[in-house]
Design a protein around this motif. Sequence first.
Motif, PDB file in Angstrom:
ATOM      1  N   LYS A   2      23.355  23.221  -0.165  1.00  0.00           N
ATOM      2  CA  LYS A   2      22.400  22.145   0.129  1.00  0.00           C
ATOM      3  C   LYS A   2      23.031  21.118   1.064  1.00  0.00           C
ATOM      4  CE  LYS A   2      18.740  21.356  -1.677  1.00  0.00           C
ATOM      5  NZ  LYS A   2      17.351  21.610  -1.197  1.00  0.00           N
ATOM      6  N   ALA A   3      24.292  20.761   0.817  1.00  0.00           N
ATOM      7  CA  ALA A   3      24.968  19.807   1.690  1.00  0.00           C
ATOM      8  C   ALA A   3      25.147  20.390   3.088  1.00  0.00           C
ATOM      9  CB  ALA A   3      26.326  19.432   1.104  1.00  0.00           C
ATOM     10  N   CYS A   4      25.482  21.666   3.150  1.00  0.00           N
ATOM     11  CA  CYS A   4      25.661  22.325   4.441  1.00  0.00           C
ATOM     12  C   CYS A   4      24.350  22.325   5.227  1.00  0.00           C
ATOM     13  CB  CYS A   4      26.156  23.751   4.229  1.00  0.00           C
ATOM     14  SG  CYS A   4      26.323  24.700   5.751  1.00  0.00           S
ATOM     15  N   CYS A   5      23.254  22.668   4.581  1.00  0.00           N
ATOM     16  CA  CYS A   5      21.956  22.682   5.263  1.00  0.00           C
ATOM     17  C   CYS A   5      21.603  21.289   5.780  1.00  0.00           C
ATOM     18  CB  CYS A   5      20.874  23.180   4.310  1.00  0.00           C
ATOM     19  SG  CYS A   5      20.944  24.953   3.968  1.00  0.00           S
ATOM     20  N   ASN A   6      21.870  20.277   4.982  1.00  0.00           N
ATOM     21  CA  ASN A   6      21.584  18.909   5.404  1.00  0.00           C
ATOM     22  C   ASN A   6      22.395  18.544   6.651  1.00  0.00           C
ATOM     23  OD1 ASN A   6      22.516  15.664   4.456  1.00  0.00           O
ATOM     24  ND2 ASN A   6      20.422  16.170   5.009  1.00  0.00           N
ATOM     25  N   ARG A   7      23.671  18.909   6.661  1.00  0.00           N
ATOM     26  CA  ARG A   7      24.518  18.618   7.830  1.00  0.00           C
ATOM     27  C   ARG A   7      24.038  19.388   9.054  1.00  0.00           C
ATOM     28  NH1 ARG A   7      28.615  21.329   9.911  1.00  0.00           N
ATOM     29  NH2 ARG A   7      28.992  22.577   8.040  1.00  0.00           N
TER      30      ARG A   7
ATOM     31  N   GLU B 173      21.708  19.697  14.469  1.00  0.00           N
ATOM     32  CA  GLU B 173      20.720  20.259  15.390  1.00  0.00           C
ATOM     33  C   GLU B 173      19.786  19.179  15.924  1.00  0.00           C
ATOM     34  OE1 GLU B 173      18.759  23.355  17.546  1.00  0.00           O
ATOM     35  OE2 GLU B 173      20.763  23.029  16.705  1.00  0.00           O
ATOM     36  N   LEU B 174      19.381  18.262  15.056  1.00  0.00           N
ATOM     37  CA  LEU B 174      18.506  17.168  15.489  1.00  0.00           C
ATOM     38  C   LEU B 174      19.181  16.362  16.595  1.00  0.00           C
ATOM     39  CD1 LEU B 174      16.464  14.889  13.114  1.00  0.00           C
ATOM     40  CD2 LEU B 174      17.754  13.902  14.992  1.00  0.00           C
ATOM     41  N   ARG B 175      20.449  16.015  16.396  1.00  0.00           N
ATOM     42  CA  ARG B 175      21.173  15.218  17.379  1.00  0.00           C
ATOM     43  C   ARG B 175      21.399  15.997  18.671  1.00  0.00           C
ATOM     44  NH1 ARG B 175      25.490  13.006  12.867  1.00  0.00           N
ATOM     45  NH2 ARG B 175      24.197  11.298  12.047  1.00  0.00           N
TER      46      ARG B 175
END
Length: 277
Positions: free
Chosen positions: A102-107, A112-114
Motif C-alpha cells: 500500500k505504501a509503495c502504491c501511494n509513492r 507518476e503524478l509529479r
Amino acid sequence: MNDALAIPAAFAERRLFEPIAPWLARFSTPGLPSRAALDALLAEAAPAACSGGGAPIRFAAPGDDEAGYEARIFATGEVPTREADWHDFFNALTWCAWPRTKACCNRLHLDELRARDAAGLAGRGPRRDALTQFDECGIVVVSADPQVPALLAAHAWEEVFWNRREAVQRRTRFLVFGHGTWDQLRAPFPGLCAKAIHRVVDPAWLALPAAAALAETDAWLAARLASTITDFSPRSLAPLPLLGIPGVTPASESAGYYRDTRQFRPQRMPAGTAAGA
C-alpha cells in the motif's frame, strides 16, 4: 444484503478472505468498527505502516482533498475513511494486511503524478490507471506449479480449475489485495473478475504459516511493483474469474461450469490471426 445487519466476522471463513480473516473474526456484532477502532487495529497489526512519504497511517474523515486522495495520504498519512462503509472498511484492513505494498502504491502514484506534471501531460496515464485497478481489484496468484500462471494467462480455465483442481488446491494460493474485490465478494455474482499478478515459488513457501506467507508476499509485491512500474499498465494485469477458483461457489463443482463462456471467456486472438494458425 442488509448492511445494517451484516457482521464482519461472518466473512472470516469464506474463501478469498484469508488475508484479512484474523481481523474480520474480531468484529462479531452487526455493523462496522469506528475509525478509532481501525486505528487501534492497524497499530497492532502493522505498527510501522506509513504512507509513500513516510507519514504514519491513520484513518481520517473524508474532506475536500483538493490536493487529491493519494497526495493527502502521501503528505499526512491520513487515509480518508467513511464511517459505516464496507468499501472503506476493507481498504483499512488492506493496510493491515499489505502495508508495504500500500505504501509503495501511494509513492508510485505521487511519482507518476509529479512526472506527468513536469512533462506537461494531462490525465492520469496508464501507470496510475493500472495502480488504481490493482488497488481496487488486485489478486496475487502464488503457485509452486510453474505451469499454472501460463495456463491462466492462456485462459485455460477448465484445465486449471477442473482438470488440475486437486493440485491447484494443494499448490496454489490466491491472495486478494483489492479492497473493492472483498466488497464485491460479500455478494459474489457471475462474471466477478479480479486483476492478477502471478508468482511462482519454491514448494517450501507453501509450508509457511499464513501470516509469514502474507508478510513475505507483501514485501515481494512491493518490490515487484517498484521495479516494473516503467512498463506497468492495465495490460500488465491478467483477468481472473473469481468464481472459478475452487471453493468460492458450490456451482463450480462440475466440469460443465467452466464451459460457460459468458463467465469464462476464451483468450482473445490478435487481430488478423486466423483460427488454427
